[in-house]
Design a protein around this motif. Sequence first.
Motif, short mmCIF file in Angstrom:
data_model
loop_
_atom_site.label_atom_id
_atom_site.label_comp_id
_atom_site.label_asym_id
_atom_site.label_seq_id
_atom_site.Cartn_x
_atom_site.Cartn_y
_atom_site.Cartn_z
N ALA A 1 22.02 -41.16 -32.36
CA ALA A 1 23.14 -40.66 -31.56
C ALA A 1 22.65 -39.55 -30.63
O ALA A 1 21.86 -38.69 -31.03
N PHE A 2 23.13 -39.59 -29.38
CA PHE A 2 22.82 -38.53 -28.43
C PHE A 2 23.92 -37.49 -28.49
O PHE A 2 25.11 -37.83 -28.50
N VAL A 3 23.51 -36.23 -28.52
CA VAL A 3 24.46 -35.13 -28.70
C VAL A 3 24.28 -34.09 -27.59
O VAL A 3 23.16 -33.64 -27.32
N ASP A 4 25.39 -33.73 -26.96
CA ASP A 4 25.38 -32.68 -25.94
C ASP A 4 25.48 -31.33 -26.63
O ASP A 4 26.49 -31.02 -27.27
N ILE A 5 24.43 -30.52 -26.53
CA ILE A 5 24.42 -29.20 -27.16
C ILE A 5 24.49 -28.08 -26.11
O ILE A 5 24.19 -26.93 -26.40
N GLY A 6 24.87 -28.45 -24.89
CA GLY A 6 25.12 -27.45 -23.86
C GLY A 6 23.90 -26.90 -23.15
O GLY A 6 23.93 -25.77 -22.65
N VAL A 7 22.83 -27.70 -23.06
CA VAL A 7 21.63 -27.22 -22.36
C VAL A 7 21.32 -28.07 -21.13
O VAL A 7 20.25 -27.95 -20.54
N GLY A 8 22.26 -28.93 -20.75
CA GLY A 8 22.04 -29.76 -19.58
C GLY A 8 21.29 -31.05 -19.86
O GLY A 8 21.08 -31.86 -18.96
N ARG A 9 20.88 -31.25 -21.09
CA ARG A 9 20.19 -32.48 -21.49
C ARG A 9 20.55 -32.77 -22.95
O ARG A 9 20.46 -31.89 -23.80
N ASP A 10 20.95 -34.01 -23.21
CA ASP A 10 21.35 -34.38 -24.57
C ASP A 10 20.16 -34.45 -25.50
O ASP A 10 19.05 -34.82 -25.10
N GLY A 11 20.41 -34.11 -26.76
CA GLY A 11 19.40 -34.24 -27.80
C GLY A 11 19.66 -35.50 -28.60
O GLY A 11 20.78 -36.04 -28.60
N LEU A 12 18.64 -35.99 -29.29
CA LEU A 12 18.76 -37.22 -30.08
C LEU A 12 18.71 -36.92 -31.58
O LEU A 12 17.79 -36.25 -32.06
N VAL A 13 19.74 -37.40 -32.28
CA VAL A 13 19.71 -37.39 -33.74
C VAL A 13 19.30 -38.80 -34.16
O VAL A 13 20.09 -39.74 -34.06
N LEU B 1 19.21 -23.86 -4.60
CA LEU B 1 20.58 -23.68 -5.07
C LEU B 1 21.11 -24.95 -5.74
O LEU B 1 20.55 -26.03 -5.57
N THR B 2 22.19 -24.79 -6.47
CA THR B 2 22.87 -25.93 -7.07
C THR B 2 24.37 -25.72 -7.00
O THR B 2 24.86 -24.58 -7.05
N MET B 3 25.10 -26.82 -6.87
CA MET B 3 26.56 -26.77 -6.90
C MET B 3 27.08 -27.23 -8.26
O MET B 3 28.29 -27.33 -8.48
N ILE B 4 26.16 -27.48 -9.19
CA ILE B 4 26.51 -27.86 -10.56
C ILE B 4 26.39 -26.62 -11.43
O ILE B 4 25.31 -26.03 -11.52
N GLU B 5 27.47 -26.21 -12.05
CA GLU B 5 27.44 -24.99 -12.85
C GLU B 5 26.41 -25.11 -13.96
O GLU B 5 26.44 -26.05 -14.76
N PRO B 6 25.47 -24.18 -14.03
CA PRO B 6 24.41 -24.26 -15.04
C PRO B 6 24.95 -23.96 -16.44
O PRO B 6 25.92 -23.21 -16.59
N PRO B 7 24.35 -24.54 -17.46
CA PRO B 7 24.79 -24.27 -18.83
C PRO B 7 24.43 -22.85 -19.25
O PRO B 7 23.51 -22.24 -18.70
N GLU B 8 25.18 -22.33 -20.22
CA GLU B 8 24.89 -20.98 -20.71
C GLU B 8 23.54 -20.93 -21.41
O GLU B 8 22.84 -19.93 -21.36
N ARG B 9 23.18 -22.03 -22.08
CA ARG B 9 21.92 -22.11 -22.81
C ARG B 9 21.03 -23.15 -22.15
O ARG B 9 21.52 -24.15 -21.63
N THR B 10 19.73 -22.94 -22.14
CA THR B 10 18.79 -23.89 -21.55
C THR B 10 17.80 -24.37 -22.61
O THR B 10 17.76 -23.82 -23.72
N MET B 11 17.00 -25.34 -22.25
CA MET B 11 15.99 -25.84 -23.18
C MET B 11 15.00 -24.75 -23.57
O MET B 11 14.45 -24.76 -24.67
#
Length: 232
Positions: free
Chosen positions: A114-126, A83-93
Amino acid sequence: MESDYEHPTAIDDLTPKMKLRGTVRRVALFGAFVDVGVGQDGLVHISEISSERINRVADVLSPGDEVTVWVKAVDVERGRISLTMIEPPERTMQDLRPGMMLTGTVTKLMPYGAFVDIGVGRDGLVHISEMSTDYVKHPSEVVGEGEEVMVRVVNVNRRKGQIQLSMKDLPADEIEDEEEEEALSTAMELALKEALARKKSKSQERQKKRGSRPAHDELDEIFSRTLKLQRD
């Protein structure tokens, strides 16, 4: 909202991302065991209690606490519930594919990109080379922290948890511009055609009154030349 919660009665009913209400049964150094009403307690690992760092589980949770949890994984054969108490993102990797266009928020600037949060729980790199078609000395010349940007997925390495993004070659913008230009050109051509048609009609009426034929070839030539200039 209460309606957001699921109410499973057996471990077989559990699925990833299912939102549940549970009761903390006991705490340990590595996490907390939570009763979610399926006859088998689930484990919330200490790293899944909060997005912020926690040194001791007992500092934030105690037996009897009512908590909101989400199912991370279920092993029915072994009777284990993660289980997790951290709300999961709508989209995953797992949902990411090269070429996908996404909106994200710049979270951090580094000399190399630049690191960008795209809502998958892990930032992407530009990477800095993917920020503009022009030369960029530092990412701050293009974006700032907290800024919302449009990015394209270049590559996803799920094993390493790495996401490569780009702010170049965004086809959606180009298509939109082309459609607007085409629509404008078509509208102007139609307006010109209608104007010339009215002029031709009036000319025919005048010619009929004078008893001679209108100069069709001359009008057609004017129309063709004007449209050619408009397209050029």
